[in-house]
Design an enzyme around this catalytic site. Sequence first.
Site, PDB file in Angstrom:
ATOM      1  N   ASP A 155       0.805  -1.221   0.000  1.00  0.00           N
ATOM      2  CA  ASP A 155       0.000   0.000   0.000  1.00  0.00           C
ATOM      3  C   ASP A 155       0.837   1.269   0.000  1.00  0.00           C
ATOM      4  OD1 ASP A 155       0.911  -0.529   2.576  1.00  0.00           O
ATOM      5  OD2 ASP A 155      -1.066  -0.801   3.446  1.00  0.00           O
ATOM      6  N   ASN A 198      -7.619  -3.595  14.710  1.00  0.00           N
ATOM      7  CA  ASN A 198      -8.982  -3.972  14.319  1.00  0.00           C
ATOM      8  C   ASN A 198      -8.961  -5.095  13.277  1.00  0.00           C
ATOM      9  OD1 ASN A 198      -8.018  -2.667  12.102  1.00  0.00           O
ATOM     10  ND2 ASN A 198      -9.533  -1.014  12.088  1.00  0.00           N
ATOM     11  N   GLU A 221      -9.782  -2.149   5.778  1.00  0.00           N
ATOM     12  CA  GLU A 221     -10.342  -1.942   7.114  1.00  0.00           C
ATOM     13  C   GLU A 221     -11.621  -2.768   7.268  1.00  0.00           C
ATOM     14  OE1 GLU A 221      -8.981  -0.173   9.440  1.00  0.00           O
ATOM     15  OE2 GLU A 221      -7.524   1.080   8.407  1.00  0.00           O
ATOM     16  N   HIS A 269      -7.146  -5.066  10.475  1.00  0.00           N
ATOM     17  CA  HIS A 269      -6.913  -4.657   9.083  1.00  0.00           C
ATOM     18  C   HIS A 269      -5.618  -5.265   8.548  1.00  0.00           C
ATOM     19  CE1 HIS A 269      -4.766  -0.808  10.628  1.00  0.00           C
ATOM     20  NE2 HIS A 269      -3.832  -1.525  10.019  1.00  0.00           N
TER      21      HIS A 269
END
Length: 241
Positions: A67, A136, A143, A138
């Site tokens: 990314d 979380n 996400e 991700h």
Amino acid sequence: MKIYSTKDYDAMSRKAADILASHVILKPDCVLGLATGSTPIGMYKQLIEWYNQGVLDFSLVHTVNLDEYRGLAPTHDQSYRYFMQHNLFDHVNVKPENTNVPNGLAADPEAECARYDQVIDSLGGTDVQVLGMGHNGHIGFNEPADHFPLGTHVVDLTDTTIDANARFFATRDDVPKQALTMGVKNIMQSRHILVVVSGADKAPIVKKAFFGPVTPQVPASILQLHPNVSIVADEAALSAL
Ligand code: F6R
């Protein structure tokens, strides 16, 4: 799914480097899928050390990163391209033209995502994909959501992510609002997944992602469906199991 438990962060980094190095040794022209973030830094340091000792040769290796922030130049010290140059590429003999990070400055980000998918395809996919994991669940910038995004795509960063990243920038307004990230299909098509996790703060999400239900609300949970996953984690990160 294979879980390697290590004593601490240094041992985790060493074990993860062992696994990544084995790919480079067994297949000198392998395609490495790489991640940024704090967790893999020690692993990259170990690879550099082995390169300096003549143990590793990256001259035929290709890399594709997960990314990049939209709007940051490669020279910006918070860009993921800068991170990779600084933490690995500048210190080993990987050819610059063989390294790939999405172009955060692309005028047409959708076209850049399509180009990135083509790059991954033209390389024949990744032999191994390194992944860190967010609190979380991700992976990359995928996400929690109501579906699994497939290919490389543009994401709007959540307020929580922008708040968390604000400390690295002069003001909150300087934090990028979007990013380009590989999708879950790109990640799942890798022939081997290497997850690195460290610290007690990651213990609850390790349990949820790898022992809970598979759901896009916990993106890393999809890895339970991959046939070849290695999780390298220190004891603290495994303490909830
Ligand atoms: C990095 C990335 C992120 C990180 C994750 C964990 O390229 O895409 O998903 O892997 O946020 O970050 P750390 O390792 O800093 O806890």
